[in-house]
Design an enzyme around this catalytic site. Sequence first.
Site, PDB file in Angstrom:
ATOM      1  N   GLY A 154       0.482  -1.200   0.194  1.00 53.99           N
ATOM      2  CA  GLY A 154       0.179  -0.070   0.272  1.00 53.99           C
ATOM      3  C   GLY A 154       0.803   1.349  -0.069  1.00 53.99           C
ATOM      4  N   HIS A 318       4.804 -10.686   5.553  1.00 48.73           N
ATOM      5  CA  HIS A 318       4.466 -10.049   5.392  1.00 48.73           C
ATOM      6  C   HIS A 318       5.606  -9.119   5.261  1.00 48.73           C
ATOM      7  CE1 HIS A 318       0.180  -7.820   4.782  1.00 48.73           C
ATOM      8  NE2 HIS A 318       0.782  -6.834   5.126  1.00 48.73           N
TER       9      HIS A 318
HETATM   10  C1  LIG Z   1       4.859  -0.129   2.654  1.00 45.37           C
HETATM   11  C2  LIG Z   1       4.489  -2.249   2.690  1.00 45.37           C
HETATM   12  C3  LIG Z   1       3.252  -2.183   2.740  1.00 45.37           C
HETATM   13  C4  LIG Z   1       2.347  -3.311   2.705  1.00 45.37           C
HETATM   14  N1  LIG Z   1       1.392  -4.093   2.108  1.00 45.37           N
HETATM   15  C5  LIG Z   1       1.015  -4.884   1.526  1.00 45.37           C
HETATM   16  C6  LIG Z   1      -0.584  -5.702   1.793  1.00 45.37           C
HETATM   17  O1  LIG Z   1      -1.935  -4.426   1.368  1.00 45.37           O
HETATM   18  N2  LIG Z   1      -1.106  -6.855   0.714  1.00 45.37           N
HETATM   19  C7  LIG Z   1      -0.018  -7.441   0.771  1.00 45.37           C
HETATM   20  O2  LIG Z   1      -0.633  -8.993   0.419  1.00 45.37           O
HETATM   21  N3  LIG Z   1       0.948  -7.268   1.670  1.00 45.37           N
HETATM   22  C8  LIG Z   1       1.252  -6.253   1.458  1.00 45.37           C
HETATM   23  N4  LIG Z   1       2.557  -5.814   2.138  1.00 45.37           N
HETATM   24  C9  LIG Z   1       3.627  -7.114   2.785  1.00 45.37           C
HETATM   25  C10 LIG Z   1       3.988  -7.477   0.358  1.00 45.37           C
HETATM   26  O3  LIG Z   1       3.237  -7.579   0.094  1.00 45.37           O
HETATM   27  C11 LIG Z   1       5.641  -8.246   0.934  1.00 45.37           C
HETATM   28  O4  LIG Z   1       5.260  -9.171   0.907  1.00 45.37           O
HETATM   29  C12 LIG Z   1       6.769  -7.467   1.754  1.00 45.37           C
HETATM   30  O5  LIG Z   1       7.075  -6.324   1.464  1.00 45.37           O
HETATM   31  C13 LIG Z   1       7.833  -8.501   0.882  1.00 45.37           C
HETATM   32  O6  LIG Z   1       9.115  -8.533   1.975  1.00 45.37           O
HETATM   33  P1  LIG Z   1       9.902  -6.819   1.486  1.00 45.37           P
HETATM   34  O7  LIG Z   1       9.896  -6.275   1.458  1.00 45.37           O
HETATM   35  O8  LIG Z   1      10.927  -7.912   2.538  1.00 45.37           O
HETATM   36  O9  LIG Z   1      10.778  -8.104   0.352  1.00 45.37           O
HETATM   37  C14 LIG Z   1       3.050  -4.492   2.275  1.00 45.37           C
HETATM   38  C15 LIG Z   1       5.085  -4.210   2.856  1.00 45.37           C
HETATM   39  C16 LIG Z   1       5.432  -2.941   2.368  1.00 45.37           C
HETATM   40  C17 LIG Z   1       6.847  -2.708   2.858  1.00 45.37           C
END
Ligand SMILES: Cc1cc2nc3c(=O)[nH]c(=O)nc-3n(C[C@H](O)[C@H](O)[C@H](O)COP(=O)(O)O)c2cc1C
Length: 421
Positions: A154, A318
């Site tokens: 997001g 996540h």
């Molecule tokens: C700022 C931010 C917002 C996120 N929002 C969501 C979301 O709305 N839905 C979701 O399934 N995962 C969300 N995630 C998790 C990411 O989809 C993902 O699983 C994660 O960032 C992967 O790890 P990495 O940041 O180390 O690459 C979010 C992650 C971040 C950093």
Amino acid sequence: MSSSTPSPLERKTASRRRFLNYLAASPVFAGMAHSALAASGGLSPTDASPFSIEEGDLRIWDNELRNAAIKSPAEALDLFDIELAARRAVAPAHWGFMTTGTDANMTLRANRADFQKVGLVPRRMRGPIATTDSLKTTILGQQFDSPIFACPCGGAKAFDNNGPEALAKATAATNNLQMLAIGGLEDAAKATGGKIPWAQFYCQPDWDTNAKAFKKAEDVGAKVLVLTIDIIGMRKVATAERLRRSDGRKCIECHDTPMGGGNGTSAILAMKHDYDWDFIRRVKDTTKMKLVLKGIMSPEDGALAVKYGVDGVFVSNHGGRSEDFGVSTISMLPEVVKAVNGKAAVLLDGGIRRGVDVAKAMAMGATAVGIGRPWHWGLGSFGEAGVRRVFELLRTETLFALHQAGAATLKDLSPAMIRRL
Ligand SMILES: Cc1cc2nc3c(=O)[nH]c(=O)nc-3n(C[C@H](O)[C@H](O)[C@H](O)COP(=O)(O)O)c2cc1C
């Protein structure tokens, strides 16, 4: 400790000074040393990015040289150059929202650090080497130019005013998979001339809301539904809150959607997610889209997902933003792959920052791997061009890893090449 014994901090400072003096004396590095010295009053990546864990003695050298921040995406030698450029450009509150894990950030750190506990044993004399075509990957029936995809997050708008559109364009232009919240699908399709991301959704207690959302995704043309199941109740994002407190402005002053899934101003994020496997059965009966469950961390849940007919099992915590139990995704991948036993695609994210990480995950049985924070870095530094560079760097590094592993294709990376260090 005697008073003459230097503290770790004093040792670090002395060694840094020695290094800068060495550079300043060297004709080769003189220019860099001066910019490093000039910038040394500012952020050092070690301080700015406690979660970029690049261990070893070289880290100090590496970080000093990085202080000469890049001016264009092309100058980036790896993703951490882009991270630093973004760190300098993005407001602390926004940075905090993106970079935070939960509680003490143990899971966040483990996701990254555990890639360094896995080794890949190279093979030699294996004939033809990989080409860019070798990275082409089919994920649940769709063809992409690499196994690296953009995770649903997001934060795009907070990192670039035009963030959602820029991200969609960059992933489409590089023909990488994008996962995106259902609400953004239509705009992404418009921005890219019809490329439809996979549809991410958090299920809601009210069934009609779910059914309407699935219908909306189907109407836009989404082929795959990604249900995020790893935010179950309450969690505390202390790092986000601390950085927010250091920055008096309100989110709303620079972008129109508040961050954080709530009001973006609290360390406590809440969601009620008391669903069980019958819920998954109901989802399967309701939609024609293929179904991926995002947030599986145990072999038991992997096996249950297969039992309930799920098409993709997404190993994810996540990005360390759900529970802070310290279990990394890469450490659980082999057990989940074994439990799934080839009956579903296995996706993974969390801590993927280099091509060798991609290669290791693929060797351990992943079908594809996702990045979350790195695309924010791309957006925050150079917008769409920054995101493109993130994908380009990861792809090139993955190709080099294939070369050195003696793997002509991604399928030639096998669990037999993996060693636990
Ligand atoms: C700022 C931010 C917002 C996120 N929002 C969501 C979301 O709305 N839905 C979701 O399934 N995962 C969300 N995630 C998790 C990411 O989809 C993902 O699983 C994660 O960032 C992967 O790890 P990495 O940041 O180390 O690459 C979010 C992650 C971040 C950093």
